[in-house]
Design a protein around this motif. Sequence first.
Motif, PDB file in Angstrom:
ATOM      1  N   THR A  75      28.521  37.549  40.658  1.00 16.35           N
ATOM      2  CA  THR A  75      29.293  38.717  41.063  1.00 16.35           C
ATOM      3  C   THR A  75      30.706  38.636  40.493  1.00 16.35           C
ATOM      4  O   THR A  75      31.341  37.587  40.545  1.00 16.35           O
ATOM      5  N   SER A  76      31.195  39.723  39.946  1.00 17.32           N
ATOM      6  CA  SER A  76      32.559  39.779  39.417  1.00 17.32           C
ATOM      7  C   SER A  76      33.506  40.165  40.539  1.00 17.32           C
ATOM      8  O   SER A  76      33.318  41.164  41.225  1.00 17.32           O
ATOM      9  N   ASP A  83      42.973  45.858  37.643  1.00 16.12           N
ATOM     10  CA  ASP A  83      42.395  44.723  38.343  1.00 16.12           C
ATOM     11  C   ASP A  83      42.678  43.405  37.631  1.00 16.12           C
ATOM     12  O   ASP A  83      42.719  43.328  36.395  1.00 16.12           O
ATOM     13  N   LEU A  84      42.854  42.361  38.419  1.00 16.35           N
ATOM     14  CA  LEU A  84      42.899  40.985  37.937  1.00 16.35           C
ATOM     15  C   LEU A  84      41.651  40.286  38.462  1.00 16.35           C
ATOM     16  O   LEU A  84      41.246  40.486  39.608  1.00 16.35           O
ATOM     17  N   ASP A 141      41.723  31.290  41.008  1.00 18.59           N
ATOM     18  CA  ASP A 141      42.789  31.589  40.058  1.00 18.59           C
ATOM     19  C   ASP A 141      42.656  33.036  39.610  1.00 18.59           C
ATOM     20  O   ASP A 141      41.614  33.671  39.822  1.00 18.59           O
ATOM     21  N   LEU A 142      43.706  33.564  38.973  1.00 21.05           N
ATOM     22  CA  LEU A 142      43.698  34.938  38.495  1.00 21.05           C
ATOM     23  C   LEU A 142      43.781  34.979  36.973  1.00 21.05           C
ATOM     24  O   LEU A 142      44.575  34.262  36.366  1.00 21.05           O
ATOM     25  N   VAL A 143      42.924  35.793  36.367  1.00 22.91           N
ATOM     26  CA  VAL A 143      42.964  36.012  34.926  1.00 22.91           C
ATOM     27  C   VAL A 143      42.902  37.513  34.649  1.00 22.91           C
ATOM     28  O   VAL A 143      42.437  38.294  35.480  1.00 22.91           O
ATOM     29  N   HIS A 144      43.406  37.894  33.481  1.00 21.41           N
ATOM     30  CA  HIS A 144      43.277  39.278  33.043  1.00 21.41           C
ATOM     31  C   HIS A 144      41.824  39.550  32.645  1.00 21.41           C
ATOM     32  O   HIS A 144      41.004  38.626  32.540  1.00 21.41           O
TER      33      HIS A 144
END
Length: 477
Positions: free
Chosen positions: A72-73, A104-105, A130-133
Amino acid sequence: MPPAKKEVRPSSRGGRARTPAFVKNLRGVKNWKEAREWLEWRGIEDIECITPDQAGVARGKMMPSKKFTSNTSLALPSAVFMMTISGGYPENSNGFSYPEDDGDLKLMPDLSTLSVVPWESDPTAQVICDLVHQDGRSVEFTPRNVLKRVVAAYEKRGLRPVVAPEIEFYLVRKNPDPDYPLTPPVGRSGRPIGGGAGYSIAGVNEFDELIDDIYHFSESQGLEIDTLIHEEGAGQLEINLRHGDPVELADQVFLFKRTIREAALKHETYATFMAKPIQGQPGSAMHIHQSIIDKKTGRNVFSDADGGETEAFGHFIGGMQKHVPNALVMFAPYVNSYRRLTQAASAPVNTKWGYDNRTVAFRVPRSDPAGRRLENRIPSSDANPYLALAASLACGLIGMSKQIAPDTAVLTTANEDEIDLPRSLLEAVDLFEADEDLKDLLGQSFAATYAAIKRAEFETFMEVISPWEREYLLLNV
């Protein structure tokens, strides 16, 4: 705690296979296959995918565990990391620009942080993300990534920072109406807790059942408490964590704050990490012990072969002395934080350093050469642990890189002298924005975002009329 399970289970060949060791890990797995088995073995129904925002508040999404392990994204709006503590948003200014599309990130679970949520009634797990583009690039302005950026800067120099945080907090009576001052809780004696109980075992015992829950909740999550003491304030406690990797220790502080709050609520009490929650009582700090290891040799770079201090140790101190005032907004992030930083109080208001001197900002505790370290005593417990660790390590690294010499060590009382630090949030923001070395190391995008948030929070605070103003100005001016 996980439900009782048999040590063996039927295999696909009709035999009996031992339960893999990793499913019994209290904290963390290596990959998604292990995550699936870890969750199934515990009968986990839901999972919280969380990440710290700029204030250190847990943000994220909750979902069924089967959905979590099915590719799931996950995503959060970028605005979540541009929000003030009161839920507002800053104006575009000084390099900060609010994204028009609020895109969205992507949340990327760090499976090494997977653990149970022991206070939930249904079997629940949590994982820090963690957060990514969308294209996979790391998001520069999110707190966990800011700390990782600073740690990476050390790694480029062949160095590995080691930290050990100490977190102070207060237990207070429930206070649904914020217009009323906070008051100390009632312990098992049936009396309100008084001050002056520093290191008192009896003071700790007043909250035996609550502290037992803190220990049990922590153990279930694989979190290790080194020591717990009663501090000087009425109902003020301190938890010390074992030294280790900065990101792992920031994760632990992040989870400890959740844990302590939940344990307190179970006992009809609030736990607060405000820097100065009760007038007339000591403030709450988050002291940070720091040492630096040479990755090739494994030696502490603060000590030479003969056990003496190195130039690198002096330069680390020099960097702290020069740049910590400019980073103070990351150690003292709210208007309330500056109520703790006052003359002749237990908190330092200077940039001095000394040996085993608790009146200076930067203390060198007694230790053997391998354990030589510097304690940063300025941060308050309301600071985001990721950002406080990032800022403290960044200041020391700048000092080592630029070979900044320290002042002479102070041997006398230092916290009654002239105040060397910014006295207000806005002054701290101004100094932060002017320090290019610091902003380059932390990330320009983060610096602009964080400064904009702090300015917006100050303006929100200025809209509030305080009891002091009503008491002394209402009928006198």
